[in-house]
Structure formats: C-alpha cells, structure tokens
Design a protein around this motif. Structure first.
Motif, PDB file in Angstrom:
ATOM      1  N   CYS A  85     -35.670  -1.329   2.284  1.00  0.00           N
ATOM      2  CA  CYS A  85     -34.303  -1.836   2.066  1.00  0.00           C
ATOM      3  C   CYS A  85     -33.449  -1.814   3.337  1.00  0.00           C
ATOM      4  O   CYS A  85     -32.326  -2.324   3.319  1.00  0.00           O
ATOM      5  N   GLY A  86     -33.965  -1.257   4.399  1.00  0.00           N
ATOM      6  CA  GLY A  86     -33.244  -1.308   5.671  1.00  0.00           C
ATOM      7  C   GLY A  86     -32.173  -0.245   5.861  1.00  0.00           C
ATOM      8  O   GLY A  86     -31.547  -0.180   6.917  1.00  0.00           O
ATOM      9  N   THR A  87     -31.986   0.595   4.859  1.00  0.00           N
ATOM     10  CA  THR A  87     -30.982   1.659   4.968  1.00  0.00           C
ATOM     11  C   THR A  87     -31.429   2.693   6.000  1.00  0.00           C
ATOM     12  O   THR A  87     -32.624   2.936   6.164  1.00  0.00           O
ATOM     13  N   ARG A  88     -30.456   3.270   6.668  1.00  0.00           N
ATOM     14  CA  ARG A  88     -30.755   4.343   7.630  1.00  0.00           C
ATOM     15  C   ARG A  88     -31.410   5.510   6.894  1.00  0.00           C
ATOM     16  O   ARG A  88     -30.935   5.919   5.827  1.00  0.00           O
ATOM     17  N   THR A  89     -32.494   6.027   7.431  1.00  0.00           N
ATOM     18  CA  THR A  89     -33.201   7.137   6.794  1.00  0.00           C
ATOM     19  C   THR A  89     -32.715   8.463   7.367  1.00  0.00           C
ATOM     20  O   THR A  89     -32.087   8.502   8.420  1.00  0.00           O
ATOM     21  N   VAL A  90     -33.031   9.546   6.646  1.00  0.00           N
ATOM     22  CA  VAL A  90     -32.522  10.881   6.981  1.00  0.00           C
ATOM     23  C   VAL A  90     -33.701  11.844   7.121  1.00  0.00           C
ATOM     24  O   VAL A  90     -34.628  11.832   6.306  1.00  0.00           O
ATOM     25  N   THR A  91     -33.647  12.679   8.145  1.00  0.00           N
ATOM     26  CA  THR A  91     -34.711  13.659   8.382  1.00  0.00           C
ATOM     27  C   THR A  91     -34.715  14.746   7.310  1.00  0.00           C
ATOM     28  O   THR A  91     -33.665  15.238   6.910  1.00  0.00           O
ATOM     29  N   THR A  92     -35.917  15.133   6.887  1.00  0.00           N
ATOM     30  CA  THR A  92     -36.034  16.244   5.948  1.00  0.00           C
ATOM     31  C   THR A  92     -37.304  17.038   6.262  1.00  0.00           C
ATOM     32  O   THR A  92     -38.040  16.709   7.183  1.00  0.00           O
ATOM     33  N   PHE A  93     -37.540  18.109   5.500  1.00  0.00           N
ATOM     34  CA  PHE A  93     -38.725  18.961   5.670  1.00  0.00           C
ATOM     35  C   PHE A  93     -38.886  19.431   7.116  1.00  0.00           C
ATOM     36  O   PHE A  93     -39.983  19.436   7.667  1.00  0.00           O
TER      37      PHE A  93
END
Ligand SMILES: [Zn+2]
Length: 305
Positions: free
Chosen positions: A143-151
C-alpha cells in the motif's frame, strides 16, 4: 569441505540474537541504555573505520548524538553479557558520518576482511545486511505506507494494512561440478566481465518454485550445457552483499560435454587437481579467500583420490 560454519567467512553464530527477548521493546531499550553496550556505526553498506582500518566501536550510553543522528538503530545480539547494536548513518554525508563517530574513512568489509577476526567480519556483515534491508523496506510493498521498525530491528510493520515484513534473504546455489570417470576433473568457468584466465565455480540465484537441487541442475545446464546427475550439499555461507545466502554443492556430470551459453559464461573447461595446483602456485588464487567458492575448490583439491 568442513561443515563447521565457523570455517566460512561472515558466518558462525558469534552473537546470541535473543530472538524471543528482542520482541520486547522495553527489553531492547534497556539493553541500549546499559553500561558497556556497544554501538557499531555503518554508512551506506560500508564500515566506518579508524586510520588503522579497524571498525569503530562506540559506547552506546555515551553516544547520544550518534543515536540521535541515526536513521536506524538495530539490536544485533548479545556478546556474552554485552549487547551489540548497529546504527545506520546513511542519511548523513560521508564526512559528517565519519566525523560523528571519530572515523577516518569508510570501507567495504570485504576489503579489510583479512585484517579482521572472524567474529568481527561476521558481525560487520550481519549489521550491513540488516541495515541495507531497512533502507530498502521503508515503505510497504502493498500500500506504500511508511513502515515502522519492530522486534529490535528484525522486522518492520505496515500499520495501514497490518503487514509484518521480515528481512529479505536471496538464496543462490554455487556448485563444484565433477566430470564422470577418471582422471578427476572439476568444471570451472570464466564469467562475463572476468579477466582473461580467471576461472571460478558456477553459481546462480534460486528461482521461485525450485528446490536448491533444481537450481543447481538448471544453472549448470543453462550456463555450461553440462547435464548433472547426483547433487550433494556441502555447506552454506551468509553473503550479505547485499542479501545473499550462498548454498554450496558438489555435483557429478553425466558426460564431460560442455556447451557454454556465451552470455553469462564466456568459457568453461575441466581442470585436474594438478592443473589447479599449478595455477595456485603461479599466483592464480582459487577464488576470493573469504568466499565459499574458495572453500569448495580447496576442499576438492584436498580430497584427491
Ligand atoms: Zn501496507
């Protein structure tokens, strides 16, 4: 070929990656703030090194400015009780990044491999590969949304479509093909772009819908026109340049007929052990010393019958 993974450059499981605990952001934050925690800064796939070409290591609690300047901070693992993090300074200019961490310059880890211990080379490669993935995965592919770091930096999430994205690894096969019958001979090829007289084993990426053995048979047939029978696993190598996993095999050809494709390979031929030894003695190295190619070739040379 030794199957001990520590025989292979850029691997070896030197850190406890704490796969269960790194999912807890409070645990990761506490590790980052702990006395003794080590920070490894990188810049655009390159190590930040001292004048002696040693990778810079920083104390995390004393590096607030570096952490504030970083695009990404990822937990690599525990070295005993000591947590090790990597920070990506790729968003800064090269000189600015070097100045921030007191480095003299930047360098590709493969260029300083022989001067590093195996653990340091592996951890630098690991940091490089993981940070590279973060830079390529800033947006969701759906969807092109900015992703967020996790784990702790081992996954990213897209909150818009609830996707969990894991670091991408691209497997490739690399194979030492033996001729049928005697004398013992192995197949080496000169790849497009390689210098005259420079030969290596065959390799290629695994395609969708293929087993590793399928990929070995297809690559050898496509590139060298050699039909392969038995295929036997030899070992694997992390190759985070940028995202490879090299899976090594030995295979036996059903005939010694060769028909190179003229595209990826310019030339292929069979070599006896004596011919390979003569080449090595004449200053023609058997592949790069940090590669599984080298391990496959030296293993075959040592296994003469
Ligand atoms: Zn999405």
């Amino acid at each position: 070929m030794r199957t001990d993974e520590r025989a292979m450059a850029y691997g070896g499981g030197w850190l406890d990656r704490s796969g269960g605990r790194r999912a807890d952001p409070d645990w990761v934050a506490a590790r980052l703030a702990a006395a003794g925690t080590v920070l490894l800064p990188l810049w655009r796939d390159r190590c930040l090194v001292t004048a002696e070409r040693t990778p810079v290591r920083l104390s995390a609690p004393d590096s607030a400015a570096v952490l504030a300047a970083a695009d990404e901070t990822v937990f690599l693992g525990l070295d005993g009780e000591v947590a090790v993090f990597a920070v990506d300074l790729s968003g800064r200019g090269e000189q600015e990044a070097a100045g921030l961490v007191g480095a003299a310059s930047t360098v590709d880890v493969r260029a300083i491999f022989t001067g590093l211990g195996p653990a340091e080379a592996a951890i630098q490669g690991y940091a490089r590969g993981l940070l590279h993935w973060h830079r390529q995965q800033r947006h969701c592919g759906s969807c092109g949304t900015r992703t967020v770091t996790t784990f702790g930096g081992h996954a990213r999430t897209c909150d818009a479509c609830d996707r969990l994205l894991f670091p991408r690894i691209e497997p490739a096969v690399i194979v030492l093909v033996e001729a049928p019958g005697s004398p013992d001979r192995c197949l080496l090829a000169r790849h497009r772009g390689a210098a005259e007289g420079s030969y290596s084993t065959l390799a290629g990426f695994v395609e969708v819908g293929e087993s590793l053995e399928d990929a070995v048979r297809r690559e050898v047939a496509e590139e060298a026109g050699v039909v392969v029978g038995d295929v036997a696993y030899q070992g694997s190598q992390a190759w985070p340049f940028p995202a490879g996993l090299m899976v090594g095999f030995r295979a036996t050809a059903v005939s010694d007929r060769i028909a190179v494709d003229g595209e990826e390979l310019l030339e292929a031929r069979w070599f006896t052990r004596d011919e390979l030894r003569e080449r090595a003695a004449g200053g023609r190295p058997l592949g790069r010393v940090d590669s599984i190619d080298h391990q496959l070739l030296t293993g075959w040379l040592a296994g003469g019958r």
